[in-house]
Scaffold this motif. Structure first.
Motif, PDB file in Angstrom:
ATOM      1  N   SER A 175      78.358  14.108  34.475  1.00 49.26           N
ATOM      2  CA  SER A 175      76.959  14.437  34.790  1.00 49.26           C
ATOM      3  C   SER A 175      76.576  15.596  33.891  1.00 49.26           C
ATOM      4  CB  SER A 175      76.783  14.845  36.266  1.00 49.26           C
ATOM      5  OG  SER A 175      77.543  16.002  36.550  1.00 49.26           O
ATOM      6  N   GLU A 182      71.826  15.545  39.208  1.00 55.38           N
ATOM      7  CA  GLU A 182      72.209  14.475  40.128  1.00 55.38           C
ATOM      8  C   GLU A 182      73.632  14.710  40.592  1.00 55.38           C
ATOM      9  OE1 GLU A 182      70.277  11.847  40.976  1.00 55.38           O
ATOM     10  OE2 GLU A 182      68.641  12.747  39.826  1.00 55.38           O
ATOM     11  N   ASP A 193      72.512  23.081  37.089  1.00 56.54           N
ATOM     12  CA  ASP A 193      72.955  21.731  37.440  1.00 56.54           C
ATOM     13  C   ASP A 193      74.331  21.869  38.070  1.00 56.54           C
ATOM     14  OD1 ASP A 193      74.037  19.203  37.588  1.00 56.54           O
ATOM     15  OD2 ASP A 193      74.231  18.960  35.407  1.00 56.54           O
ATOM     16  N   ARG A 236      78.305   8.304  50.013  1.00 56.19           N
ATOM     17  CA  ARG A 236      77.219   9.147  49.500  1.00 56.19           C
ATOM     18  C   ARG A 236      76.561   9.900  50.655  1.00 56.19           C
ATOM     19  NH1 ARG A 236      78.775   9.834  45.384  1.00 56.19           N
ATOM     20  NH2 ARG A 236      78.301   8.864  43.394  1.00 56.19           N
ATOM     21  N   ARG A 289      75.823  17.610  43.268  1.00 55.88           N
ATOM     22  CA  ARG A 289      75.270  17.607  44.620  1.00 55.88           C
ATOM     23  C   ARG A 289      75.422  18.997  45.239  1.00 55.88           C
ATOM     24  NH1 ARG A 289      74.440  13.590  48.188  1.00 55.88           N
ATOM     25  NH2 ARG A 289      75.845  12.121  47.197  1.00 55.88           N
TER      26      ARG A 289
END
Lengths: 735, 174
Positions: free
Chosen positions: A391, A687, A622, A5, A625
């Motif tokens: 997501s 997210e 959206d 991450r 990342r």
């Protein structure tokens, strides 16, 4: 180690190739000059269908500086190029006397100077036997291809549900042909040397160009090297190996010297693809409470002779909303037109206009707020697969967008809002972008001076790949930005997919992630039995990297630098490879999600003059990342500007009699200029995506769709005029 | 004979008969004596004769602004300007903008505000912006937008271009 991450997100990292670009020192393929280089100019067909009866190059060959004239009379037969995940290679040039479209290359003139080549190209005379071209999308004389992508989707019984629905909206939407028009003229520099071919090209995909040229010219891939260090934009037009690239390579082989071929702006309209026009039928059935009961979407688009173009239009409507009964159908009409190809958000740019306009229309039939109607039919799970999304923060996109835009200030009555004499309209649209991910490879090295070198054959067409991959590499190797070099744009580097489909950052980022992780493992293997190393016996899960060192995760002091390991083991460097492959959705139990977005647009319309202005656009995205918010924001801004072009300016006009493009220049084909663009507000929400270690979703295209629909919806709100064709022009608004 | 072939024949050029001219171009302060075809544009002279490829060709028809340079301090489209027209005139290109390796404030501002993506239109945008500052057309965002509208950015970096120019204009005003 904590590589799974990475927190590398930097809001403020400037483009690493920026200093070169602002100094005019970045060398695009058109800037490349080689010793002894000569120049190619092209002769193009002035009819759209038929055959060549006579092609006379005698006069041209006598002109000053002319070295060769290639035509179907003397060009060698070329092998067909490969078929890849976007479809086949366009037909190779100069293989026969058949005319497929206006602007088709009929001859290539090679001369010492560019102007000599251009003059000689005009001296080539061509006579034709003309046949009636098929040019209109409605023309039944053109072959109709059904389900050309194998993506037609059905669930439930759409026809039955529509027949029984309490409220039905049905309409036909039309989108114009658009031309990519990157500002950089596409140029190919080709050089043969002892059976080896070197090419500098404006391409989005060096690995494919290498493979294609090797196959067509029947040489090993290892003998072909394709560079694309800087590309002056492409927006999809650099995804295929176009005939002019093949001609440059052929010309270089013919004259035995390096050649340069630079397309003219008019040639950029016929030779490197375009967004095909569409005619789309939408039928949406709903219950009185706004719940969708059926969506039917049929889309007809154009395709060229002897070509295929992957452009799913209607297909995207299957997964946009929760709806039990859906039928989507794509069709293509084969015409005597230049090859269509991808143009930023291919298919979705057209489909979203139809679907999101139709939903807006339905909202008036239901007397519902168009935002509420979308939320009422929100697809909480992927509706076609029934799986949870990897997501999805589209709801947050809507909510944040509505707040930032001031949607609550919207007076729902048509024509009720004004700014002086201008009518003011508010419109919005949602975007559910398709997911696209493919195989990618990368290689990472750390040298004895402790600097990193990471590379892949990928391209940076202005998207920021150089920058974000350097950031990512630095993060993953525990180095500072200026201690890492990221190289790309060279087919000799590890294989990379296209910079396209909003998929490169994910594919390449995950390959870089894998390569860097493997490199750390390689360092750990080197010291596994090294009694002098504090890292002896460590696995990758035991360690972290920072400051040019590998150290124990729990104790930052317990570790050593890359430099020390290499020096003690007498190594100049260590290198590791990494690959990424898209996960199988069924295996991971998730539906792969592309990016999502909400668009809110304010338009001003002059009711007397029909002038249309777009002073304000709010985009909330959206994108999973975001690796570099500054550059990602630029992607959304730029795509939004492209969307404004699609909405109110851009239309490639083909003469319906001759097939000639009537506005093949930047004076008559209108793209957005600075004065057309007002305030563009961009926010990212959501997210990291769950599907890959990196968690990116790709933001190169999601900013474009939604713009045109939101503009059209705002125009209706301002004027009561429902414009179902793009671009929206003054005559639409005065009519 | 078809209509098309007649047109093609009528369009035959008279190549090579226009003669060459001797031109002295002062580019970024340095004199260059060129013996060139009288039809050569300033753009082609810069790129092909002087290897100054920072100035870009985006359309060769005066419609995109990528080839913008300054001639005697005024912005011109070098694709629509003959090199022969620029004899003994001062030509400024992107290559001459930085000094001693230090970027011009506009170059820095374009970098900081991400006023470009592919970078192809950027030299033209920046040269236009340099002239804009001298023209005094930076009073408002709308004015900047209007007077930068001869320079197309297909990547769509316009809001960032405006931000970069606005910042430099305000610094200059202080």
């Amino acid at each position: 180690m904590t590589l799974t991450r990475p927190v590398v997100v930097g809001a403020g990292v400037d483009r690493v190739d920026g200093p070169l670009k602002v100094a005019g020192a970045a060398a695009y393929s058109s800037d490349i000059t080689l010793p002894g280089m000569v120049h190619v100019a092209l002769v193009r067909s002035t009819i759209a269908a038929g055959r060549i009866t006579r092609l006379d190059t005698g006069a041209a060959e006598q002109l000053p500086g002319v070295l060769a004239v290639l035509s179907h009379h003397n060009a060698p037969r070329l092998a067909a190029g490969p078929t890849n995940n976007l479809g086949p290679t366009p037909p190779p040039p100069l293989q026969d006397d058949r005319i497929r479209h206006h602007g088709q290359y009929l001859a290539a003139v090679v001369a010492e100077k560019p102007y000599q080549a251009a003059a000689a190209a005009r001296a080539v005379t061509v006579e034709y036997e003309r046949t009636e071209p098929v040019l209109r999308i409605e023309d039944p004389a053109g072959e109709l291809r059904t389900d050309p992508f194998g993506m037609d989707a059905t669930r439930g019984d759409a026809a039955g549900a529509l027949a029984a629905a309490e409220v039905v909206h049905e309409a036909t939407y039309v989108t114009a042909e658009n031309t990519n028009n990157p500002l950089g003229l596409f140029a190919t520099v080709a050089q043969w040397s002892g059976g080896r071919l070197t090419v500098h090209d404006a391409t989005q995909w060096t690995s494919n160009t290498c493979q294609t040229l090797a196959q067509m010219f029947e040489v090993p891939e290892s003998a072909v090297r394709v560079y694309a260090k800087y590309v002056g934009g492409a927006f999809g037009s650099g995804l295929r190996v176009w005939p002019h690239v093949v001609l440059a390579v052929l010309a270089a082989r013919t004259v035995g010297r390096p050649v340069k071929l630079v397309l003219s702006r008019p040639e950029m309209f016929t030779g490197i693809g375009h967004r095909p026009n569409t005619v789309q039928q939408l039928r949406i059935g709903a219950a009185r409470d706004g719940g969708f009961v059926a969506i039917e979407h049929e889309a007809l688009q154009t395709v060229a002779m002897d070509d295929e173009n992957l452009e799913p239009v209607a297909a995207s409507s299957a997964s946009a909303y929760a709806c039990p009964n859906v039928a989507t159908r794509d069709r293509q009409r084969r015409l005597n037109i230049p090859c269509p190809g991808s143009m930023r958000a291919p298919g979705e740019a057209q489909a979203n206009f139809a679907l999101e306009s139709a939903i807006d229309e339905l909202s008036y039939l239901l007397d519902m707020d168009p935002l509420d109607l979308r939320l009422r039919n929100y697809a909480q799970v992927q509706p076609q697969f029934g799986l949870p999304w990897s997501s999805k923060a589209l709801r947050e996109c809507y909510q944040v967008g509505a707040e930032r835009f001031g949607w609550s200030r919207r007076d729902r009555r048509i024509g009720a809002m004004r700014d002086g004499r201008w009518l003011v309209g508010y419109g919005m649209a949602g975007v559910s972008y398709l997911w696209w991910q493919v195989h990618c490879e990368a290689r990472a090295t750390i040298g004895s001076d402790g600097t990193g070198y990471v590379r892949s054959a990928a391209t940076d067409i202005g998207t920021g790949t150089y920058t974000v991959m350097r950031q990512l590499s630095a993060e993953l190797l525990g180095l500072e930005l200026d201690q890492v070099r990221f190289d790309l744009g060279d087919s000799n580097l590890p294989w990379s997919p296209q910079a396209g489909g909003s998929g490169l950052t994910g594919a390449l980022g995950n390959a870089v992630h894998a390569a860097c992780r493997e490199l750390i493992r390689t360092f750990l293997r080197t010291v596994v039995n090294d009694s002098a190393s504090p890292l002896r016996g460590c696995t990758i899960d035991d360690v972290a990297v920072s400051g040019g060192r590998i150290h124990h995760r729990a104790d930052g002091k317990l570790g050593e630098s890359f430099v020390a390991i290499l020096a003690r083991h007498g190594l100049d460097e260590l290198t590791a490879d990494g690959v990424s492959d898209p996960p199988d959705p069924q295996e991971v139990g998730m539906a792969p999600a592309g990016a999502f977005a909400a668009k809110f647009v304010e338009v001003h319309v002059d009711p007397d003059l029909g002038l249309l202005r777009v002073p304000r656009i709010v985009s909330v995205v959206d994108g999973g990342r975001i690796l570099n918010e500054k550059l990602a924001r630029s992607q959304i801004i730029g795509a939004t500007v492209g969307g404004v072009g699609q909405a109110i300016l851009e239309e490639t006009v083909t003469d319906p009699r001759t097939g000639r493009i009537a506005n093949a220049n930047l004076g008559d084909y209108l793209v957005a200029v600075n004065a057309d663009i007002g305030e563009i507000d961009v926010t990212f929400v959501g997210e990291p995506d769950q599907l890959t270690p990196l968690g990116t979703k790709g933001v190169g295209e999601v900013g474009l769709p939604g713009t045109a629909a939101a503009v059209a919806n705002a125009v209706y709100h301002a004027t009561g005029k429902r414009i179902r064709s793009l671009p929206i022009t003054i005559d639409d608004l005065l009519g | 004979m078809s209509q098309d072939s007649r047109n093609a024949r009528a369009a035959q050029p008279a190549a090579g008969d226009a003669g060459t001219v001797r031109v002295t171009l002062t580019v970024n302060g340095a004199d260059h004596e060129l013996l060139i075809d009288s039809r050569v544009t300033l753009l082609d002279a810069l790129r092909d004769e002087l290897a100054l490829t920072g100035t870009k060709k985006g359309c060769d028809q005066g419609a995109c602004g990528a080839c913008t340079v300054l001639v005697d301090g005024r912005r011109v489209l070098s694709c629509l300007t003959l090199a022969a027209q620029c004899d003994r005139r001062q030509v400024a290109t992107i290559e001459g903008l930085s000094s001693d390796g230090r970027l011009h404030p506009l170059q820095e501002a374009f970098l900081r505000h991400d006023g470009f993506q592919c970078g192809y239109c950027t030299p033209g945008q920046i040269m236009s912006a340099v002239a804009l500052l001298h023209e005094g057309r930076t009073g408002s965002d709308d004015e900047i937008r209007e007077f930068m509208s001869g320079n197309i950015c297909r990547c769509g970096a316009y809001p960032n271009i405006v931000a970069a120019i606005r910042e430099v204009a305000r610094q200059g005003a202080r």
